[in-house]
Write an enzyme that holds these catalytic residues in place. Structure first.
Site, PDB file in Angstrom:
ATOM      1  N   CYS A 149      -9.463 -31.505 -23.695  1.00 22.64           N
ATOM      2  CA  CYS A 149      -8.036 -31.573 -23.370  1.00 22.64           C
ATOM      3  C   CYS A 149      -7.508 -33.001 -23.483  1.00 22.64           C
ATOM      4  O   CYS A 149      -6.527 -33.249 -24.185  1.00 22.64           O
ATOM      5  CB  CYS A 149      -7.789 -30.983 -21.981  1.00 22.64           C
ATOM      6  SG  CYS A 149      -9.004 -31.468 -20.739  1.00 22.64           S
TER       7      CYS A 149
HETATM    8  N1  LIG Z   1     -10.106 -26.163 -18.026  1.00 19.80           N
HETATM    9  C1  LIG Z   1      -9.607 -26.873 -19.040  1.00 19.80           C
HETATM   10  O1  LIG Z   1      -8.472 -27.382 -18.973  1.00 19.80           O
HETATM   11  C2  LIG Z   1     -10.405 -27.058 -20.308  1.00 19.80           C
HETATM   12  C3  LIG Z   1      -9.815 -27.803 -21.347  1.00 19.80           C
HETATM   13  C4  LIG Z   1     -10.530 -28.004 -22.527  1.00 19.80           C
HETATM   14  C5  LIG Z   1     -11.808 -27.491 -22.647  1.00 19.80           C
HETATM   15  N2  LIG Z   1     -12.365 -26.792 -21.625  1.00 19.80           N
HETATM   16  C6  LIG Z   1     -13.739 -26.295 -21.831  1.00 19.80           C
HETATM   17  O2  LIG Z   1     -13.751 -24.876 -21.768  1.00 19.80           O
HETATM   18  C7  LIG Z   1     -14.991 -24.437 -21.204  1.00 19.80           C
HETATM   19  C8  LIG Z   1     -14.676 -23.554 -20.002  1.00 19.80           C
HETATM   20  O3  LIG Z   1     -13.950 -24.339 -19.078  1.00 19.80           O
HETATM   21  P1  LIG Z   1     -13.246 -23.735 -17.786  1.00 19.80           P
HETATM   22  O4  LIG Z   1     -12.412 -24.816 -17.229  1.00 19.80           O
HETATM   23  O5  LIG Z   1     -12.647 -22.419 -18.098  1.00 19.80           O
HETATM   24  O6  LIG Z   1     -14.533 -23.526 -16.841  1.00 19.80           O
HETATM   25  P2  LIG Z   1     -14.753 -22.451 -15.670  1.00 19.80           P
HETATM   26  O7  LIG Z   1     -13.428 -22.095 -15.081  1.00 19.80           O
HETATM   27  O8  LIG Z   1     -15.799 -23.038 -14.799  1.00 19.80           O
HETATM   28  O9  LIG Z   1     -15.342 -21.174 -16.446  1.00 19.80           O
HETATM   29  C9  LIG Z   1     -16.607 -21.169 -17.049  1.00 19.80           C
HETATM   30  C10 LIG Z   1     -16.924 -19.778 -17.566  1.00 19.80           C
HETATM   31  O10 LIG Z   1     -18.240 -19.761 -18.142  1.00 19.80           O
HETATM   32  C11 LIG Z   1     -19.064 -18.822 -17.427  1.00 19.80           C
HETATM   33  N3  LIG Z   1     -20.363 -19.499 -17.237  1.00 19.80           N
HETATM   34  C12 LIG Z   1     -20.629 -20.556 -16.436  1.00 19.80           C
HETATM   35  N4  LIG Z   1     -21.900 -20.963 -16.603  1.00 19.80           N
HETATM   36  C13 LIG Z   1     -22.445 -20.151 -17.523  1.00 19.80           C
HETATM   37  C14 LIG Z   1     -23.735 -20.053 -18.103  1.00 19.80           C
HETATM   38  N5  LIG Z   1     -24.726 -20.902 -17.762  1.00 19.80           N
HETATM   39  N6  LIG Z   1     -23.953 -19.094 -19.010  1.00 19.80           N
HETATM   40  C15 LIG Z   1     -22.960 -18.236 -19.341  1.00 19.80           C
HETATM   41  N7  LIG Z   1     -21.730 -18.270 -18.817  1.00 19.80           N
HETATM   42  C16 LIG Z   1     -21.468 -19.225 -17.913  1.00 19.80           C
HETATM   43  C17 LIG Z   1     -18.353 -18.530 -16.121  1.00 19.80           C
HETATM   44  O11 LIG Z   1     -18.475 -17.175 -15.705  1.00 19.80           O
HETATM   45  P3  LIG Z   1     -19.731 -16.492 -14.994  1.00 19.80           P
HETATM   46  O12 LIG Z   1     -20.381 -17.578 -14.173  1.00 19.80           O
HETATM   47  O13 LIG Z   1     -19.156 -15.388 -14.201  1.00 19.80           O
HETATM   48  O14 LIG Z   1     -20.568 -15.997 -16.122  1.00 19.80           O
HETATM   49  C18 LIG Z   1     -16.895 -18.706 -16.503  1.00 19.80           C
HETATM   50  O15 LIG Z   1     -16.387 -17.521 -17.080  1.00 19.80           O
HETATM   51  C19 LIG Z   1     -15.772 -25.695 -20.814  1.00 19.80           C
HETATM   52  O16 LIG Z   1     -16.714 -26.014 -21.815  1.00 19.80           O
HETATM   53  C20 LIG Z   1     -14.676 -26.747 -20.745  1.00 19.80           C
HETATM   54  O17 LIG Z   1     -15.165 -28.050 -20.997  1.00 19.80           O
HETATM   55  C21 LIG Z   1     -11.690 -26.560 -20.461  1.00 19.80           C
END
Ligand SMILES: NC(=O)c1ccc[n+]([C@@H]2O[C@H](COP(=O)([O-])OP(=O)(O)OC[C@H]3O[C@@H](n4cnc5c(N)ncnc54)[C@H](OP(=O)(O)O)[C@@H]3O)[C@@H](O)[C@H]2O)c1
Length: 336
Positions: A149
């Site tokens: 981001c």
């Molecule tokens: N939030 C932002 O603004 C943003 C911006 C740019 C990029 N990103 C990237 O997008 C990705 C997700 O971010 P987020 O903010 O949505 O994170 P989040 O809210 O913590 O969600 C993570 C997701 O991955 C799953 N997960 C977690 N650990 C896992 C594992 N070891 N194996 C399989 N599934 C797993 C979780 O669900 P379960 O535990 O239920 O399986 C959940 O659905 C990250 O790589 C982050 O760097 C996020």
């Protein structure tokens, strides 16, 4: 009738995955074929995120049938993403990976900032998913590494200067809403820590630093930058303030504005503004608002970039990339 393309979202219980699922669900050419989560399997997405109004049930990742999928968005944390990305590609499914696993083109840099890479053999296949810089390559890619981001806002704010080779010194002061940290709250992102407060974090080594440096160097301005992010008591939104030492300090504000206007003419999601942009201006949109200024006293340029971290910073940018990968109109499904 045009064929509809099945898209799965893995990690749809998280912030980025849930919004990706909602945007696919309302997209005119994509079908939301499946959404996965380990902790949420068996619940429908609208139980977790009522405002998205997506009634589809989350399934365990092990239950995912890749047979009918054209593409997948992987919304896992870094390191967890790479192995599943490898499996999806093996099954012939195109992937947009939201994690950092394939953003850095140099394995040594990845290992220095993140650790051991789970699928280094795929790094060469990945295209950095910033459409304004890599549109043609994204269209031909099977794996797109969706940018971080902060890097999205910062690279877009600085690409015209970088391409002109103008950046000699760079400090980026960045601010984000709390959703940027994902759904699993830590002490630092707890309401009580964040509310009525502003604080820097990850000083002086935030992992988005090498990603920004990689892309500024690729554009034409190798620079070692200082990057300091701050957490704001907001749910969504990011503002980067970039302080840029210029190779030619006499460059005028009018010349800088002309450079930006030329670089971004015809870009549907870049909004060049003379007014100073705020995060509310771009909330729940795919826009990046950019405003360039010149301080004649110091000779520095000051450039602001504002995005919604969950939209242009991740989920809507993923849809923009998928549109390109399938030869669709880049704006499809993204109207504000
Ligand atoms: N939030 C932002 O603004 C943003 C911006 C740019 C990029 N990103 C990237 O997008 C990705 C997700 O971010 P987020 O903010 O949505 O994170 P989040 O809210 O913590 O969600 C993570 C997701 O991955 C799953 N997960 C977690 N650990 C896992 C594992 N070891 N194996 C399989 N599934 C797993 C979780 O669900 P379960 O535990 O239920 O399986 C959940 O659905 C990250 O790589 C982050 O760097 C996020």
């Amino acid at each position: 009738v045009a064929e509809r393309l099945g898209v799965a979202v893995l990690g749809a219980s998280g912030y980025a995955g849930a919004l990706s699922a909602a945007l696919i669900d309302r997209h005119p050419r994509f079908d939301l074929a499946a959404i996965t989560s380990r902790s949420g399997a068996g619940t429908s997405l609208d139980r977790l995120y009522p405002h998205y109004r997506v009634g589809l049930e989350l399934i365990d990742p092990d239950e995912l049938d890749t047979g009918e999928l054209a593409a997948a968005i992987v919304a896992y944390p870094h390191m967890a993403a790479a192995p599943v990305v490898a499996q999806l590609l093996e099954a012939g499914v195109k992937v947009v990976d939201l994690s950092a696993d394939f953003r850095l083109r140099d394995l040594g840099t990845y290992e220095e900032w993140y650790g051991h890479h789970p699928a280094p053999e795929l790094i060469g296949d990945a295209v950095y998913g910033l459409p304004e810089l890599y549109r043609a390559a994204i269209a031909g890619a099977r794996l797109v590494a969706n940018p971080g981001c902060y890097p999205t806002a910062t690279i877009l704010a600085l690409a015209p200067l970088a391409r002109a080779g103008l950046i000699t010194d760079l400090v980026v002061d960045a601010k984000s809403g709390v959703s940027g940290a994902g759904r699993s709250a830590s002490d630092a992102t707890h309401f009580v820590s964040v509310d009525e407060n502003v604080k820097a974090y990850k000083v002086p080594r935030h992992r988005h630093t090498p990603e920004i440096e990689q892309e500024l160097a690729a554009a034409g301005s190798p620079v070692t930058m200082t990057f300091t992010p701050h957490l704001l008591p907001l749910d969504q939104g990011e503002l980067v303030s970039c302080y840029v030492g210029l190779r030619d300090p006499d460059t005028s504000e009018a010349e800088l504005r002309a450079l930006y206007a030329e670089a971004y003419s015809g870009e549907p999601w870049i909004e060049l503004t003379e007014r100073l942009p705020g995060v509310r201006d771009v909330r729940e949109t795919n826009y990046c608002a950019i405003s360039v200024h010149k301080d004649p006293r110091t000779g520095r340029a000051i450039v602001f970039g504002a995005i919604d971290n969950l939209w242009k910073g991740t989920a809507s940018q993923a849809i923009q990339n998928l549109n390109l990968m399938f030869g669709l109109d880049e704006d499809l499904g993204l109207a504000p």
